[in-house]
Design a protein around this motif. Structure first.
Motif, PDB file in Angstrom:
ATOM      1  N   UNK A   1       0.926  -1.269   0.218  1.00 49.30           N
ATOM      2  CA  UNK A   1      -0.003  -0.186  -0.159  1.00 49.30           C
ATOM      3  C   UNK A   1       1.030   1.238   0.017  1.00 49.30           C
ATOM      4  N   UNK A   2       1.821   1.235   0.731  1.00 47.93           N
ATOM      5  CA  UNK A   2       2.828   2.463   0.874  1.00 47.93           C
ATOM      6  C   UNK A   2       3.563   2.758  -0.679  1.00 47.93           C
ATOM      7  N   UNK A   3       3.931   1.569  -0.957  1.00 48.70           N
ATOM      8  CA  UNK A   3       4.512   1.513  -2.417  1.00 48.70           C
ATOM      9  C   UNK A   3       3.783   2.135  -3.419  1.00 48.70           C
ATOM     10  N   UNK A   4       2.245   1.623  -3.560  1.00 52.90           N
ATOM     11  CA  UNK A   4       1.405   2.306  -4.636  1.00 52.90           C
ATOM     12  C   UNK A   4       1.335   3.968  -4.340  1.00 52.90           C
ATOM     13  N   UNK A   5       1.310   4.492  -3.180  1.00 47.30           N
ATOM     14  CA  UNK A   5       0.907   5.710  -2.727  1.00 47.30           C
ATOM     15  C   UNK A   5       1.999   6.509  -3.069  1.00 47.30           C
ATOM     16  N   UNK A   6       3.279   6.117  -3.028  1.00 46.98           N
ATOM     17  CA  UNK A   6       4.544   6.786  -3.400  1.00 46.98           C
ATOM     18  C   UNK A   6       4.744   6.684  -4.894  1.00 46.98           C
ATOM     19  N   UNK A   7       4.361   5.663  -5.407  1.00 49.29           N
ATOM     20  CA  UNK A   7       4.421   5.505  -6.932  1.00 49.29           C
ATOM     21  C   UNK A   7       3.783   6.566  -7.765  1.00 49.29           C
ATOM     22  N   UNK A   8       2.259   6.418  -7.209  1.00 50.28           N
ATOM     23  CA  UNK A   8       1.388   7.328  -7.939  1.00 50.28           C
ATOM     24  C   UNK A   8       1.514   8.901  -7.683  1.00 50.28           C
TER      25      UNK A   8
END
Length: 778
Positions: free
Chosen positions: A693-700
């Motif tokens: 979830x953290x990765x998706x937020x940072x990536x977007x």
């Protein structure tokens, strides 16, 4: 003087009596179908005096004829005999003759039979003067006699030609008829047994029973009892041998009491055959029970269905129950009925009927295999089918258990690989960092080289384990293309050189001039050669010599095909002949020393043979014994079509990539930190995240150039995170799966989910650098 012509009363009375006598005589002749004939021998005149209406049409009533003319009307085959009899009477003093002859009725053209008798009257000189004869129509009598004689002939022919023995006895049970078949059956001639009692052909112990039966049968009034109705009885031959027979019996009444006729049939051989068939059937039933294979037959014209005892057991249907195709199809599992019925209908058209399906017996699901063979008549018309049913429930359960065990094994290997790759990744990364930051430090360089070799060894073991799993399940797909074997050999040498150098071996390479091509998977062929080199390095004592050669040769086939031959030879420990036979079996190890100094799982050579076989080649091992070294020889089909030589430079380094913004996602801090340090040393900017979830937020939010994304993340796994990034707009960003799950299914799943690439831990930095270069245009 005038004579008185008037009749006196006496004359009248005499005339009346004469007429009456003549009438009586005529009536007597007609009643007896008689004709009176007189032959005046001296005048040769034959006259008919008294005749019935139909008798003797050969002599006219109104005029005499000659004896010769009279004889011409007699049937030609009887004529000579008649004349001879008459001439004999003319010469005999008694002058009497009798004769039977035929004439042809002029009205019907049919034969008439006549019986003639006559007397000759001689003159005073003893010469024949007159012959007075009588003839009688005996046609009806002759027909009866002929029919009776023909009937007797037919009866005698039937009796004598009958295949069954026929014996007739009188009321005293004495033999009065004994045909040829009876002679053969009992071993004696008819003239030897005529008038003998029938008991001579019945064993002594059955005499009383036989007598009682005959008496009861005579009193019953029954005319006939059919063959077999008496059951099986025992007879005795003339030599005393007893045998089994069937009989039918009939009786005919007469003035002298009843006569009995028996028709006997020897069933000894039939009984033996029946006994053998019964034993054979029992043996077949027992064999079917042991093999759990039943048999069945269906008559398509009568719809009759026959099952063996084992077939009844398999389907849980009691023997004697009414059988039909509908009964069978109702026992088939509901989910399989349409499939079974469609295969059966197709089978009736000639397609093979060999299927496996489920049946439901008393609520229990069983598996069966069925196979059918069509039966046709002489005109190739379909009559029915014969088939077998095999209970394969235990086999199916074993297959399911094996499949489950294989599935769990694959899961275990995948998890093992993941768990091994994860700690190897930071170790490998740390070694690379030390090399880059501590150059010139001899102790550090030696230590990092040692660690690097052991990491690579562990990675190879993990890769081999996964390859064995894929090979055993047929999951390896070769990327076949024409390849240059020289380049593949150099790639394999580069992979194995550190191990060869560490053991102090000398490697000699002999390559032919020109290009030697085969059609194959370059990666897998390099793996095969590297495994053989590693094997030679491990099982050759330090300071040994390893020779690697490539050559072309013709095989021994009629078309003399060209083969590429790769040889890996060493002067190491060698092997016993027994070891050579099992060398390519999985998990086999020629050396099983307790110290296990050379390590290994016994799967490398198994992979070599499997991969070479998949390429259409062969691999062989040779050794003259312990201490005499070993040689492995690979034969691969040569690829004839010329291709441009490939530029193989497996050891070249990728050019440094432009500075990238990289999102690194891994829940293992050691892996994440060590990889981040490497990427920073390469000049890239690194953003880290530790869950999906953290990765998706940072990536977007950050829109990085590249995302290195682990799969086994807590909360949201790597697949879900990748989909979320793609759905969120990261269409052009390269997303690379960086994971410990390295099987082919894992790679396919990653690409299907939306990853651009899939790299297994520990990551090969050369491969990663190449990906960073290719991402420059993204």
């Amino acid at each position: 003087m005038e004579t008185n012509s008037a009749n006196t009363p006496e004359d009248t009375l005499l005339e009346t009596r004469r007429r009456r006598d003549a009438l009586r005589l005529r009536l007597a002749f007609e009643a007896g179908y008689l004709t009176s004939v007189e032959w005046d021998i001296k005048r040769d005149e034959v006259r008919r005096f008294i005749s019935t209406t139909s008798a003797l049409p050969i002599i006219p009533e109104d005029k005499p004829i000659t004896f010769r003319e009279a004889c011409e009307n007699i049937y030609h085959k009887d004529r000579a005999n008649f004349i001879a009899n008459v001439q004999a009477a003319l010469k005999h003093e008694q002058g009497h003759y009798t004769n039977e002859f035929r004439i042809i009725d002029p009205e019907t053209g049919e034969f008439l039979w006549l019986s003639a008798t006559g007397l000759v009257e001689f003159d005073s000189e003893g010469q024949p003067a007159y012959l007075i004869g009588f003839s009688r129509d005996i046609t009806a009598q002759k027909k009866v006699e002929l029919n009776l004689r023909e009937s007797e002939y037919r009866y005698a022919g039937i009796v004598e030609s009958a295949m069954d023995a026929i014996i007739s006895i009188d009321r005293h049970q004495r033999i009065i008829l004994f045909n040829a078949a009876a002679e053969k059956m009992f071993g004696c001639r008819a003239d030897e047994v005529m008038g003998e009692p029938l008991n001579r052909f019945i064993p002594q112990r059955f005499h009383q029973h036989h007598q009682q039966y005959v008496d009861n049968f005579a009193r019953s009034g029954t005319a006939t009892r059919k063959m077999g109705s008496l059951g099986v009885i025992t007879g005795r031959r003339a030599n005393g041998e007893e045998f089994l027979l069937e009989a039918s019996i009939s009786q005919v009444g007469g003035d002298g009491g009843p006569c009995f006729t028996a028709v006997l049939r020897d069933i000894s051989e039939r009984k033996k055959t029946e006994d053998r068939l019964r034993e054979s059937k029992n043996d077949l039933d027992r064999a079917q029970a042991v093999g759990q294979i039943g048999s069945w037959r269906i008559n398509l014209r009568t719809s009759e269905v026959i099952w063996s005892a084992e077939n009844h057991r398999i389907f849980g249907v009691p023997e004697g129950a009414a059988l039909s195709f509908e009964l069978f199809i109702n026992l088939v599992h509901p989910d399989d009925r349409e499939y079974v019925n469609s295969k059966w209908q197709a089978g009736l058209t000639g397609e093979p009927y060999d299927i496996e399906h489920r049946i439901v017996i008393n609520g229990e699901v069983k598996w069966v295999r069925e196979r059918a063979y069509l039966e046709t008549d002489e005109s190739d018309q379909l009559l029915g089918a014969f088939g077998i049913t095999q209970d394969i429930t235990q086999r199916k359960l074993a297959e399911l258990a094996l499949h489950e065990a294989s599935h769990r094994k694959d899961e275990f290997l995948a998890m093992l690989a993941h768990e091994l790759r994860n700690p190897l990744a930071p170790i490998s990364n740390a070694v690379k960092i030390l090399r880059m930051t501590q150059q010139g430090n001899r102790a550090i360089e030696q230590t990092t080289d040692m660690i690097s070799r052991q990491v690579k060894h562990l990675v190879r073991l993990v890769d081999d384990l996964l390859d064995v799993s894929r090979v055993s399940r047929g999951k390896i797909k070769l990327q076949m293309e024409p390849v240059n074997l020289a380049g593949i050999i150099r790639q394999a040498i580069e992979t194995s050189q550190p191990l060869i150098d560490s053991r102090g071996h000398t490697l000699k390479v002999c390559l032919p001039p020109g290009v030697v091509r085969v059609e194959g998977d370059a990666t897998r062929l390099a793996q095969v050669i590297s495994n053989l080199l590693n094997n030679a390095a491990k099982y050759t004592d330090a300071g040994g010599t390893i020779t690697l050669g490539l050559e072309l040769q013709l095989d021994n086939s009629p078309d003399s095909a060209l083969l590429a031959v790769i040889r890996v030879k060493d002067n190491g420990r060698g092997m016993e002949p027994a070891a050579l036979e099992n060398l390519f079996n999985i998990f086999y190890q020629a050396d099983r020393n307790l110290d296990r100094a050379d390590g290994g799982l016994g799967i490398g050579l198994y992979l070599v043979k499997s991969l070479v076989t998949m390429h259409g080649g062969q691999v062989q091992a040779f050794s003259e014994g312990r201490g005499k070294g070993s040689e492995f020889v690979i034969h691969l089909p040569y690829f004839q079509e010329p291709q441009p030589e490939e530029a193989v430079n497996a050891g070249s380094k990728a050019k440094p990539a432009h500075r990238k913004r990289i999102l690194l996602v891994d829940d293992n801090p050691d892996v994440a930190d060590s990889m981040a340090m490497l990427l920073n040393l390469f000049g890239h900017d690194v953003i880290m995240a530790h869950d999906g979830r953290e990765a998706v937020g940072i990536a977007l939010k950050e829109k990085p150039d590249i995302v290195l994304l682990d799969i086994g993340l807590p909360g949201m796994n790597g697949y879900e995170a990748c989909r979320a990034m793609r759905n969120g707009g990261l269409i052009q960003t390269m997303i690379v799966a960086l994971t410990g799950y390295g099987q082919e299914e894992d790679r396919k799943m990653a690409l299907k989910t939306g990853f651009d690439h899939h790299l297994a831990k520990p990551v090969d930095l050369d491969v990663l650098e190449k990906l960073l270069v290719t991402s420059q245009g993204v």
